[in-house]
Scaffold this active site. Structure first.
Site, PDB file in Angstrom:
ATOM      1  N   ARG A  78      31.500  40.858  39.137  1.00 17.93           N
ATOM      2  CA  ARG A  78      30.556  40.818  40.249  1.00 17.93           C
ATOM      3  C   ARG A  78      29.557  41.960  40.118  1.00 17.93           C
ATOM      4  NH1 ARG A  78      32.436  42.581  44.322  1.00 17.93           N
ATOM      5  NH2 ARG A  78      34.564  42.959  43.655  1.00 17.93           N
ATOM      6  N   TYR A 206      29.325  34.161  36.638  1.00 20.25           N
ATOM      7  CA  TYR A 206      30.658  34.754  36.719  1.00 20.25           C
ATOM      8  C   TYR A 206      31.284  34.698  38.112  1.00 20.25           C
ATOM      9  CZ  TYR A 206      34.681  37.543  35.867  1.00 20.25           C
ATOM     10  OH  TYR A 206      35.991  37.930  35.745  1.00 20.25           O
ATOM     11  N   GLY A 207      32.535  34.320  38.157  1.00 16.90           N
ATOM     12  CA  GLY A 207      33.434  34.475  39.312  1.00 16.90           C
ATOM     13  C   GLY A 207      32.734  34.566  40.653  1.00 16.90           C
ATOM     14  N   LYS A 215      33.763  34.706  47.497  1.00 17.26           N
ATOM     15  CA  LYS A 215      33.332  35.912  48.193  1.00 17.26           C
ATOM     16  C   LYS A 215      32.111  35.615  49.057  1.00 17.26           C
ATOM     17  CE  LYS A 215      36.737  38.228  46.869  1.00 17.26           C
ATOM     18  NZ  LYS A 215      37.189  38.468  45.593  1.00 17.26           N
ATOM     19  N   HIS A 235      39.626  40.062  53.129  1.00 12.18           N
ATOM     20  CA  HIS A 235      39.983  40.112  51.695  1.00 12.18           C
ATOM     21  C   HIS A 235      41.481  40.424  51.592  1.00 12.18           C
ATOM     22  CE1 HIS A 235      38.900  41.979  47.496  1.00 12.18           C
ATOM     23  NE2 HIS A 235      39.294  40.736  47.387  1.00 12.18           N
ATOM     24  N   SER A 257      39.460  44.854  45.152  1.00 11.99           N
ATOM     25  CA  SER A 257      39.526  44.048  43.935  1.00 11.99           C
ATOM     26  C   SER A 257      40.331  44.767  42.849  1.00 11.99           C
ATOM     27  CB  SER A 257      38.114  43.776  43.427  1.00 11.99           C
ATOM     28  OG  SER A 257      37.366  43.151  44.437  1.00 11.99           O
ATOM     29  N   ALA A 258      41.180  43.999  42.194  1.00  9.64           N
ATOM     30  CA  ALA A 258      42.028  44.505  41.100  1.00  9.64           C
ATOM     31  C   ALA A 258      42.952  45.633  41.550  1.00  9.64           C
ATOM     32  CB  ALA A 258      41.177  44.913  39.899  1.00  9.64           C
ATOM     33  N   CYS A 259      43.448  45.547  42.778  1.00  9.69           N
ATOM     34  CA  CYS A 259      44.386  46.555  43.292  1.00  9.69           C
ATOM     35  C   CYS A 259      45.707  45.946  43.734  1.00  9.69           C
ATOM     36  CB  CYS A 259      43.744  47.342  44.418  1.00  9.69           C
ATOM     37  SG  CYS A 259      42.406  48.400  43.836  1.00  9.69           S
ATOM     38  N   THR A 262      47.166  39.694  44.055  1.00  4.31           N
ATOM     39  CA  THR A 262      47.821  38.548  43.436  1.00  4.31           C
ATOM     40  C   THR A 262      49.269  38.893  43.094  1.00  4.31           C
ATOM     41  OG1 THR A 262      45.717  37.762  42.571  1.00  4.31           O
ATOM     42  CG2 THR A 262      47.700  36.921  41.502  1.00  4.31           C
ATOM     43  N   ASP A 284      44.019  36.144  47.872  1.00  7.72           N
ATOM     44  CA  ASP A 284      42.748  36.879  47.862  1.00  7.72           C
ATOM     45  C   ASP A 284      42.028  36.875  49.210  1.00  7.72           C
ATOM     46  OD1 ASP A 284      40.924  38.399  46.154  1.00  7.72           O
ATOM     47  OD2 ASP A 284      39.509  36.754  46.388  1.00  7.72           O
ATOM     48  N   ASN A 374      38.365  42.819  32.970  1.00  7.42           N
ATOM     49  CA  ASN A 374      38.249  41.909  34.117  1.00  7.42           C
ATOM     50  C   ASN A 374      38.384  40.454  33.675  1.00  7.42           C
ATOM     51  OD1 ASN A 374      37.870  41.330  36.893  1.00  7.42           O
ATOM     52  ND2 ASN A 374      35.695  40.905  36.549  1.00  7.42           N
ATOM     53  N   SER A 375      39.107  40.225  32.555  1.00  2.48           N
ATOM     54  CA  SER A 375      39.349  38.836  32.157  1.00  2.48           C
ATOM     55  C   SER A 375      40.278  38.187  33.178  1.00  2.48           C
ATOM     56  CB  SER A 375      39.945  38.769  30.749  1.00  2.48           C
ATOM     57  OG  SER A 375      41.123  39.543  30.662  1.00  2.48           O
ATOM     58  N   ARG A 376      40.177  36.884  33.326  1.00  3.81           N
ATOM     59  CA  ARG A 376      40.820  36.213  34.464  1.00  3.81           C
ATOM     60  C   ARG A 376      41.446  34.886  34.068  1.00  3.81           C
ATOM     61  NH1 ARG A 376      40.136  38.569  39.933  1.00  3.81           N
ATOM     62  NH2 ARG A 376      39.029  40.483  39.464  1.00  3.81           N
ATOM     63  N   GLY A 501      57.619  44.118  41.580  1.00  3.74           N
ATOM     64  CA  GLY A 501      58.717  43.566  42.377  1.00  3.74           C
ATOM     65  C   GLY A 501      59.335  44.581  43.331  1.00  3.74           C
ATOM     66  N   ASP A 502      59.378  45.841  42.898  1.00  5.42           N
ATOM     67  CA  ASP A 502      59.989  46.863  43.755  1.00  5.42           C
ATOM     68  C   ASP A 502      59.176  47.128  45.024  1.00  5.42           C
ATOM     69  OD1 ASP A 502      62.449  47.585  42.411  1.00  5.42           O
ATOM     70  OD2 ASP A 502      61.174  48.265  40.773  1.00  5.42           O
ATOM     71  N   ASN A 503      57.945  46.635  45.070  1.00  4.12           N
ATOM     72  CA  ASN A 503      57.166  46.780  46.307  1.00  4.12           C
ATOM     73  C   ASN A 503      57.833  46.043  47.478  1.00  4.12           C
ATOM     74  OD1 ASN A 503      55.308  48.330  44.943  1.00  4.12           O
ATOM     75  ND2 ASN A 503      53.942  46.592  44.488  1.00  4.12           N
TER      76      ASN A 503
HETATM   77  P1  GTP Z   1      41.280  40.665  42.619  1.00  2.00           P
HETATM   78  O1  GTP Z   1      41.592  39.325  42.101  1.00  2.00           O
HETATM   79  O2  GTP Z   1      40.193  41.355  41.857  1.00  2.00           O
HETATM   80  O3  GTP Z   1      40.986  40.686  44.088  1.00  2.00           O
HETATM   81  O4  GTP Z   1      42.560  41.620  42.303  1.00  2.00           O
HETATM   82  P2  GTP Z   1      44.002  41.734  42.991  1.00  2.00           P
HETATM   83  O5  GTP Z   1      43.923  42.648  44.178  1.00  2.00           O
HETATM   84  O6  GTP Z   1      44.589  40.405  43.201  1.00  2.00           O
HETATM   85  O7  GTP Z   1      44.832  42.561  41.889  1.00  2.00           O
HETATM   86  P3  GTP Z   1      45.983  42.058  40.887  1.00  2.00           P
HETATM   87  O8  GTP Z   1      47.233  41.687  41.601  1.00  2.00           O
HETATM   88  O9  GTP Z   1      45.419  41.059  39.975  1.00  2.00           O
HETATM   89  O10 GTP Z   1      46.271  43.406  40.101  1.00  2.00           O
HETATM   90  C1  GTP Z   1      45.251  44.107  39.426  1.00  2.00           C
HETATM   91  C2  GTP Z   1      45.848  45.035  38.383  1.00  2.00           C
HETATM   92  O11 GTP Z   1      46.735  45.963  39.010  1.00  2.00           O
HETATM   93  C3  GTP Z   1      46.655  44.295  37.322  1.00  2.00           C
HETATM   94  O12 GTP Z   1      46.391  44.861  36.059  1.00  2.00           O
HETATM   95  C4  GTP Z   1      48.089  44.547  37.737  1.00  2.00           C
HETATM   96  O13 GTP Z   1      48.971  44.521  36.647  1.00  2.00           O
HETATM   97  C5  GTP Z   1      48.026  45.918  38.408  1.00  2.00           C
HETATM   98  N1  GTP Z   1      49.042  46.057  39.480  1.00  2.00           N
HETATM   99  C6  GTP Z   1      49.317  45.155  40.459  1.00  2.00           C
HETATM  100  N2  GTP Z   1      50.341  45.583  41.255  1.00  2.00           N
HETATM  101  C7  GTP Z   1      50.712  46.788  40.764  1.00  2.00           C
HETATM  102  C8  GTP Z   1      51.717  47.743  41.157  1.00  2.00           C
HETATM  103  O14 GTP Z   1      52.485  47.560  42.124  1.00  2.00           O
HETATM  104  N3  GTP Z   1      51.798  48.889  40.420  1.00  2.00           N
HETATM  105  C9  GTP Z   1      50.964  49.120  39.348  1.00  2.00           C
HETATM  106  N4  GTP Z   1      51.119  50.255  38.677  1.00  2.00           N
HETATM  107  N5  GTP Z   1      50.018  48.240  38.947  1.00  2.00           N
HETATM  108  C10 GTP Z   1      49.886  47.096  39.645  1.00  2.00           C
HETATM  109  C1  SPV Z   2      37.389  40.275  43.360  1.00  2.00           C
HETATM  110  O1  SPV Z   2      36.592  40.938  42.672  1.00  2.00           O
HETATM  111  O2  SPV Z   2      37.825  40.685  44.465  1.00  2.00           O
HETATM  112  C2  SPV Z   2      37.846  38.973  42.874  1.00  2.00           C
HETATM  113  C3  SPV Z   2      37.184  38.396  41.716  1.00  2.00           C
HETATM  114  O3  SPV Z   2      38.735  38.384  43.470  1.00  2.00           O
HETATM  115  S1  SPV Z   2      35.663  37.686  42.110  1.00  2.00           S
HETATM  116  O4  SPV Z   2      35.868  36.271  42.384  1.00  2.00           O
HETATM  117  O5  SPV Z   2      34.784  37.823  40.944  1.00  2.00           O
HETATM  118  O6  SPV Z   2      35.105  38.309  43.282  1.00  2.00           O
HETATM  119 MN    MN Z   3      39.541  39.604  45.240  1.00  4.18          MN
END
Ligand code: GTP
Ligand code: SPV
Ligand code: MN
Length: 591
Positions: A78, A206-207, A215, A235, A257-259, A262, A284, A374-376, A501-503
């Site tokens: 994005r 892209y996405g 979004k 979100h 995002s990416a935190c 999923t 998401d 950011n490959s998906r 999983g431990d979360n």
């Molecule tokens: P978007 O699709 O961008 O919204 O991302 P998301 O919030 O769904 O994040 P996602 O679950 O895809 O995780 C993003 C990255 O964080 C991945 O590389 C995961 O492996 C890593 N990750 C997810 N959960 C954990 C965790 O509990 N601990 C650690 N250390 N890394 C994590």
């Molecule tokens: C994010 O960035 O929060 C995503 C990927 O879930 S995208 O669809 O590109 O926004």
């Molecule tokens: Mn997202």
């Protein structure tokens, strides 16, 4: 003069027919295809995409129905700096959004769109966000010249005939116009017109820039609808947690995002927590409304997952690995010589003869990642082995707890419970997180990201926070609010908490707080568990490491509050006074 199929054969909505005609006059495509969402259509478009080199078939013995797509290397995330909220006034967009005057945006993008589909096919994609028959559900229509977008929308939404049926003769639908253009970044703009329920996106394939359901509609536009209609578009993942007694409770969690959304939404419980099960409702986006019982109810408006590939492994997320075994589109991952996929953190050594995400031969000595960070994967939720039986429930699910969390190497403890709703909103409002590869720009910089909505709130962030506060008054039975951080690091730079999983151990404490009066203690910034309050059965973690993960350090928190205060000052008079009061109270408590 090109002749197009008569819209009346597809839709009873005169507004839709007129809008499609208007877009065709502007973009001048060779053909118009109305998508029906059928299996035959999927096969036909997939074959066309393969013939055009847009999709690369993977090994169908290993991964049936799977394809690889490679983006233009300048178009892999994005692009927030060219994303605009084009509300009538700049103040309507607020300080956290880029704003462009609606007339200027229509003129600027209109000039780029003029004749832009000449020689190309224009696809009309009607789709529903939300379970069919749900009072939460909404219709959108995306017009695009990208076959990759069509095939992705088919996975991510309930697309085709069902949407036209739901729309009927109504003129109430989101109008999304997308054109890839030549992918020149200088001609890339993602513009939202909340007052017209309209999105125009040009110059990216892209996405989140191009799948306008996600979004653009389900968050930026929907948040403005939610404000008007008294609900929230967030979100957030939605996860169901079943205890050994068979009771299921639902948690909604907002992480940037990416935190980790999923991953948390489909986690595998630790073996030692016997009898616990986890079910995914969404990964998401959540649309949240007050239910007839006065509680907060959520649906996932989407029908598929657009998930981060790197880091996904049998160890970290076995359910996601099963999710992508078949009928999945992969974007910008590496390809093995036998037509399979690979990425960093898959937990297998990279096979020899790998092609990187740009299709170039790759070896570990290449000095760059094989898969783009950011490959998906794009996979239908029906592939998910732990899909919640309520993922398609028109009523949604009742939410027991809301969780806010960011990616923070320091300061933020593993978990805190808020003192009350207003303090919980303050926690969300002041959340910070390190930037990730999901958006173009620098990675690893802490920025304020209120409710993980910084790039997705479609109106003034101050009013948005006010909307959150007001909701409490109408909730008889509000969910409790928590914050988490899975990403705190030791002085040596290692994650302090095992995560994944431990979360569940942390979620279990939350549910125990809510339903079983579990213990915790008051810190100046929230209620924290003692180590003994967490179920650590079967977990090897040293007491010192756990202490560091849970610690609330006053010095660090003073800095944190200073940064939050600067952010509040930036919001200015739009910020609700109640949040300023929270800030003052907490600052005093930390002295
Ligand atoms: P978007 O699709 O961008 O919204 O991302 P998301 O919030 O769904 O994040 P996602 O679950 O895809 O995780 C993003 C990255 O964080 C991945 O590389 C995961 O492996 C890593 N990750 C997810 N959960 C954990 C965790 O509990 N601990 C650690 N250390 N890394 C994590
Ligand atoms: C994010 O960035 O929060 C995503 C990927 O879930 S995208 O669809 O590109 O926004
Ligand atoms: Mn997202």
């Amino acid at each position: 003069m090109t002749s197009y199929p008569a819209a009346e054969t597809y839709t009873k909505s005169r507004a839709l027919a007129a809008w499609v005609a208007e877009c065709a006059r502007l973009t001048n495509p060779d053909r118009i295809v109305w998508c029906d969402g059928s299996e035959a259509e999927r096969r036909r478009l997939t074959d066309e995409a393969v013939a055009a080199g847009v999709l690369i078939p993977l090994n169908h013995e290993k991964r049936p129905g799977c394809y690889l797509h490679r983006s233009n290397p300048n178009d892999v995330a994005r692009t927030e700096e060219v994303t605009f909220i084009c509300s009538p006034t700049k103040d309507g967009a607020g300080v956290t959004n880029n704003w462009m005057a609606p007339d200027e945006a229509y003129a600027k993008l209109g000039a780029l769109l003029k004749g832009s589909m000449a020689g190309r096919t224009m696809y009309v994609i009607p789709y529903v966000m939300g379970p069919l028959g749900s009072p939460f559900a909404k219709v959108g229509v995306e017009i695009t010249d990208s076959i990759y977008v069509v095939l992705s929308m088919r996975i991510m939404t309930r697309m085709g005939r069902a949407a036209l049926e739901m729309l009927g003769d109504s003129d109430h639908f989101n109008r999304g116009l997308h054109c890839t253009l030549d992918l020149d970044p200088k001609k890339r703009f993602i513009c939202h017109f909340p007052q017209d329920n309209t999105i125009w996106s040009v110059g990216s394939g892209y996405g989140g820039n191009a799948l306008l359901s996600k979004k653009c509609f389900a968050l930026r536009i929907a948040s403005t609808l939610g404000r008007k209609e008294g609900w929230l578009a967030e979100h957030m993942l939605i996860v169901g947690i079943q205890n050994p007694a068979g009771q299921t409770r639902y948690i909604a969690a907002a992480f940037p995002s990416a935190c980790g959304k999923t991953n948390l939404a489909m986690l595998t419980p630790p073996a030692a927590l016997k009898g616990w099960k986890v079910f995914t409702v969404g990964d998401d986006i959540a649309w949240l409304r007050i239910g007839p019982d006065g509680g907060l109810w959520a649906i996932n408006p989407e029908a598929g997952y657009f998930g981060v590939a790197p880091g996904t492994s049998a160890k970290s997320n076995a359910n996601a690995m099963r999710l992508v075994e078949h009928d999945t589109l992969f974007t910008n991952v590496a390809q093995t010589p036998d037509g399979d996929i690979w990425w960093e953190g898959m937990d297998s050594a990279p096979p020899a003869g790998l092609l990187d995400w740009q299709g170039r031969p790759w070896t570990p000595e290449s000095g760059a990642k094989a898969a783009h960070p950011n490959s998906r994967f794009t996979a239908p939720m029906s592939n998910n082995p732990v899909l919640s039986p309520h993922a398609n429930d028109p009523r949604g699910v009742p939410i027991s707890a809301i969780v806010f969390g960011g990616r923070r190497a320091t300061t933020m403890p593993l978990v805190l419970e808020s003192f009350d709703w207003t303090h919980g909103v303050f926690m969300g409002a002041t959340m910070g997180s390190e930037t990730t590869a999901a958006a173009a720009g620098k990675v690893g910089v802490v920025r304020r990201d209120p409710m993980a909505m910084l790039p997705f709130c479609g109106y003034n962030i101050g009013e948005y926070l006010g909307h959150w506060l007001e909701l409490a008054g109408r909730l008889k039975n509000p969910p409790r609010i928590f914050m988490v951080n899975w990403f705190r690091k030791s002085a040596e730079g290692d994650f302090l908490w095992p995560g994944f999983g431990d979360n569940l151990r942390v979620l279990k404490w939350m549910l125990d707080r809510i339903h079983n009066g579990a213990d915790g203690f008051r810190t100046p910034v929230g209620i924290a568990p003692h180590a003994k309050d967490l179920d650590l059965t079967g977990l090897e973690i040293s007491p010192e490491q756990l202490r560091q993960a849970l610690a609330v350090d006053r010095g660090e928190w003073r800095q944190e509050l200073a940064s939050a205060g600067e952010f509040f000052d930036k919001i200015g008079t739009a910020l609700p006074e109640a949040l300023r009061r929270q800030h003052r109270t907490l600052a005093a408590a930390l002295e």
